[in-house]
Design a protein around this motif. Structure first.
Motif, PDB file in Angstrom:
ATOM      1  N   ARG A  14       0.845  -1.209   0.000  1.00  0.00           N
ATOM      2  CA  ARG A  14       0.000   0.000   0.000  1.00  0.00           C
ATOM      3  C   ARG A  14       0.876   1.253   0.000  1.00  0.00           C
ATOM      4  N   LEU A  15       1.891   1.267   0.839  1.00  0.00           N
ATOM      5  CA  LEU A  15       2.775   2.430   0.902  1.00  0.00           C
ATOM      6  C   LEU A  15       3.553   2.611  -0.398  1.00  0.00           C
ATOM      7  N   GLU A  31       3.442   5.950  -2.816  1.00  0.00           N
ATOM      8  CA  GLU A  31       4.644   6.674  -3.233  1.00  0.00           C
ATOM      9  C   GLU A  31       4.657   6.872  -4.749  1.00  0.00           C
ATOM     10  N   LEU A  32       4.252   5.844  -5.497  1.00  0.00           N
ATOM     11  CA  LEU A  32       4.170   5.987  -6.956  1.00  0.00           C
ATOM     12  C   LEU A  32       3.146   7.049  -7.348  1.00  0.00           C
ATOM     13  N   LEU A  33       2.008   7.052  -6.669  1.00  0.00           N
ATOM     14  CA  LEU A  33       0.978   8.052  -6.952  1.00  0.00           C
ATOM     15  C   LEU A  33       1.464   9.449  -6.586  1.00  0.00           C
ATOM     16  N   LYS A  83       1.884  12.802  -8.864  1.00  0.00           N
ATOM     17  CA  LYS A  83       1.043  13.924  -8.407  1.00  0.00           C
ATOM     18  C   LYS A  83      -0.458  13.589  -8.426  1.00  0.00           C
ATOM     19  N   GLN A  84      -0.770  12.305  -8.255  1.00  0.00           N
ATOM     20  CA  GLN A  84      -2.170  11.889  -8.156  1.00  0.00           C
ATOM     21  C   GLN A  84      -2.511  11.767  -6.666  1.00  0.00           C
ATOM     22  N   TYR A  85      -2.590  12.930  -6.036  1.00  0.00           N
ATOM     23  CA  TYR A  85      -2.682  12.989  -4.585  1.00  0.00           C
ATOM     24  C   TYR A  85      -4.009  12.446  -4.054  1.00  0.00           C
ATOM     25  N   GLN A  86      -5.108  12.746  -4.738  1.00  0.00           N
ATOM     26  CA  GLN A  86      -6.405  12.296  -4.247  1.00  0.00           C
ATOM     27  C   GLN A  86      -6.503  10.772  -4.276  1.00  0.00           C
ATOM     28  N   ARG A  87      -5.986  10.151  -5.334  1.00  0.00           N
ATOM     29  CA  ARG A  87      -5.977   8.681  -5.401  1.00  0.00           C
ATOM     30  C   ARG A  87      -5.114   8.112  -4.277  1.00  0.00           C
ATOM     31  N   ARG A 143       1.455  13.818   4.901  1.00  0.00           N
ATOM     32  CA  ARG A 143       2.423  14.329   3.935  1.00  0.00           C
ATOM     33  C   ARG A 143       1.787  14.516   2.563  1.00  0.00           C
ATOM     34  N   ILE A 144       1.009  13.530   2.130  1.00  0.00           N
ATOM     35  CA  ILE A 144       0.349  13.592   0.822  1.00  0.00           C
ATOM     36  C   ILE A 144      -0.630  14.762   0.777  1.00  0.00           C
TER      37      ILE A 144
END
Length: 598
Positions: A269-270, A274-276, A280-284, A308-309
């Motif tokens: 999950r983490l 990190e990939l998201l 810059k797909q912060y909401q996902r 952080r996100i």
């Protein structure tokens, strides 16, 4: 004798081979079939009966291919963990049972009634290279009975077991680099179970060993998901393939599918988050983290990463919720100025008055000598409409830092905004002109108390601060004019117009011009209403110097009215008629007084 000896030797050879042959035939794969969970508690007993029947029947059908954990063994394991024998274990409990019993595969799922039929939705988890991974839906037909459904489940699983045997052989041949034989075994497995996950995964690994294009590997792994759409191995292989191709977004989608099959896998999950974040797909990313927190609400790694996100992605509501949760779980954080500043910033971004008050109160409590925190508290009170409290907080700002011009402006604005003229009370006082004058003067005094703070801003070298002071002055002057306190409005507006007078002939646009137009409108009204006393005093004095002052005021008023027409033309036209009368009168005054200075 030689014949007898040969026969005896043959008998001994057969006898010696028999145990070896029997040993080879003993199955090594172990399968656990616990009862399925139910949607309706009343179906619990039926679920137990169905799986008991399926377990017993499958043990007979596949006795040479797999060991099915018996009901007594299952009960023994449950009792060892202080559970009753007939329970419906959830996903976690089923996994723990499987580990305790050291099986290669186990089943979970749900049992339900649909119309007149009984339906079982089963997922077979492969945890020991059994090749049995699958998602199955089995029905009893209509009308349905528990015995019929148990039989159907056993038959369906028996087919899966036969196909899995060939899939395991595929893997064995692949490990020996016998790729052709491996693919033959995979085809054999797929002929029995067309969407068998293990067979398609074996094909994918063969393709990889043969260095075939990555698209072929991905295609085989995708076929593997048809048999088990939650299979972690298949989705991980798909994700790796897309990463090799440089398609990060498709790789992320594959990893998310993998996570659906292993929701408790925090490390996965983490990694996805990190990939998201990088994409810059912060909401996902937040949604993925929320899924993990649903499993484990107190996971510090997930909570910290979410914060952080949210901050990096400027998801201010999300960030604020994180700060609130942290503050309530660890009150010592409120004594951390860095934490407080970040929390206040998030609350200001979403204009959350309640949390602004909460964090700013905490801030001034722990850091009473920090002007910025008092300013934040004042803003919170202001948003809540508590004007007096807002002024109280802003005065602390200026007391701590007399050179804080922005704080002085906030106080001035607070004073002016909080001053509300009570029209109903003024109407009641109209018959008593003295009382009405006193009432208006008290209102004007409140507004005048802002001048001391405005003067600091007007002396500032910062044009922006001076402009803000002019806007506040305009508000004060217009409020006094609307209240009928024209004599108190005139000084505000007269000084304001002098400050915003055009610097050049081209200075006719922008915020200064807007202030100039509005101020001219109210100045024209206030000047005309208060010109009478000044005119009569001049007439009695017969002083050309006073006459010049009145004349210049009339000229300024006339010019202001012309500009004020842009605000309300018809009203200004009425005022211009009045000022024209004074203008005509001044011609006579000049002649009568023999004035030559205007």
């Amino acid at each position: 004798m030689r014949i007898l000896g040969f026969a005896a030797g043959l008998t001994l050879a057969i006898a010696a081979a028999a145990p070896a042959q029997l040993a080879i035939q003993q199955p090594t794969e172990r399968l656990l079939l616990p009862p399925l969970t139910v949607k309706t508690p009343a179906d619990s007993a039926a679920s137990i009966v169905v799986m008991d029947a399926a377990r017993e029947r499958l043990a007979g059908l596949a006795r040479y291919k797999i060991v099915v954990i018996t009901k007594p063994k299952l009960c023994e394991a449950l009792k060892a963990s202080d559970f009753p024998c007939d329970i419906l274990p959830d996903e976690t409990q089923a996994r723990q049972l499987a580990q305790f019993l050291t099986v290669n595969a186990y089943a979970t799922g749900t049992f339900e009634r649909s119309g007149g039929a009984l339906v079982a939705h089963i997922r077979v988890h492969d945890i020991g290279s059994s090749g049995l991974a699958a998602l199955l839906t089995v029905t009893s037909g209509n009308p349905g009975t528990t015995a019929a459904l148990g039989e159907a489940i056993a038959q369906r699983l028996n087919t899966l077991i036969r196909a899995a045997e060939a899939a395991r052989e595929c893997n064995d041949q692949r490990q020996k680099s016998q790729f052709a034989k491996a693919l033959d075994q995979a085809r054999k497995a797929l002929a029995i179970e067309p969407n068998l996950t293990a067979a398609n995964l074996c094909v994918s690994t063969v393709y990889e060993a043969q260095r075939m294009p990555v698209d072929s590997l991905i295609a085989a792994a995708l076929r593997a998901t048809k048999g088990d759409s939650l299979n972690a191995t298949a989705w991980d292989r798909i994700a790796s393939g897309y990463q090799q191709k440089g398609d990060t977004l498709k790789a992320i989608d594959a990893f998310i599918h993998e996570l659906a099959g292993e929701p408790q896998n925090t490390q996965l999950r983490l990694g996805i988050v990190e990939l998201l974040r990088v994409e810059k797909q912060y909401q996902r990313a937040v949604s993925i983290l929320d899924g993990g927190l649903a499993w484990n609400p107190g996971d510090e790694r997930l909570l910290a990463f979410k914060q952080r996100i949210c901050l990096e992605g400027e998801l201010w509501r999300c960030a604020l919720d994180g700060f609130v949760a942290t503050a309530h779980s660890d009150t010592t954080k409120l004594a951390d100025s860095t934490f407080i500043k970040a929390a206040l910033g998030a609350a200001q971004q979403v204009s959350d008055t309640q949390q602004l008050l909460f964090f700013s109160h905490a801030a001034v409590q722990h850091f009473p000598k920090t002007a910025a925190f008092w300013k934040a508290l004042g803003a919170a009170f202001d948003l809540k409409g508590q004007k007096d409290s807002s002024l109280w907080a802003y005065k602390h700002v200026v007391a701590l830092d007399p050179n804080d011009i922005s704080g002085a402006l906030l106080i001035a604005k607070g004073i002016v905004d909080a001053a509300v003229y009570d029209t109903a009370q003024a109407n009641r006082l109209k018959p008593d002109t003295g009382a009405l004058r006193q009432f208006r003067n008290a209102y004007a005094d409140r507004l005048d108390s802002a001048k001391v703070y405005l003067e600091r801003a007007l002396a500032s070298p910062d044009s922006g601060q001076r402009l803000t002071a002019d806007v506040i002055s305009l508000t004060a002057g217009s409020k006094l004019a609307q209240a009928g306190a024209y004599d108190r409005a005139y000084p505000w507006l007269d000084h304001l117009l002098q400050r915003v007078a055009p610097r050049t002939p081209a200075d006719t646009v922008g915020p200064r011009q807007q202030i100039r137009m509005q101020a001219s409108f109210w100045y024209g009204l206030a000047s005309l209403q208060t010109l009478g006393p000044a005119y009569h005093a001049m007439a009695q004095s017969k002083s050309c110097e006073q006459a010049k002052q009145v004349y210049e005021r009339i000229e300024r008023s006339k010019a202001a009215m012309e500009l004020g027409e842009r605000v309300q033309k018809a009203f200004m036209a009425q005022l211009e008629k009045g000022i024209a009368q004074y203008e005509d009168a001044m011609k006579k005054v000049r002649t009568a007084f023999k004035c030559r200075n205007f």
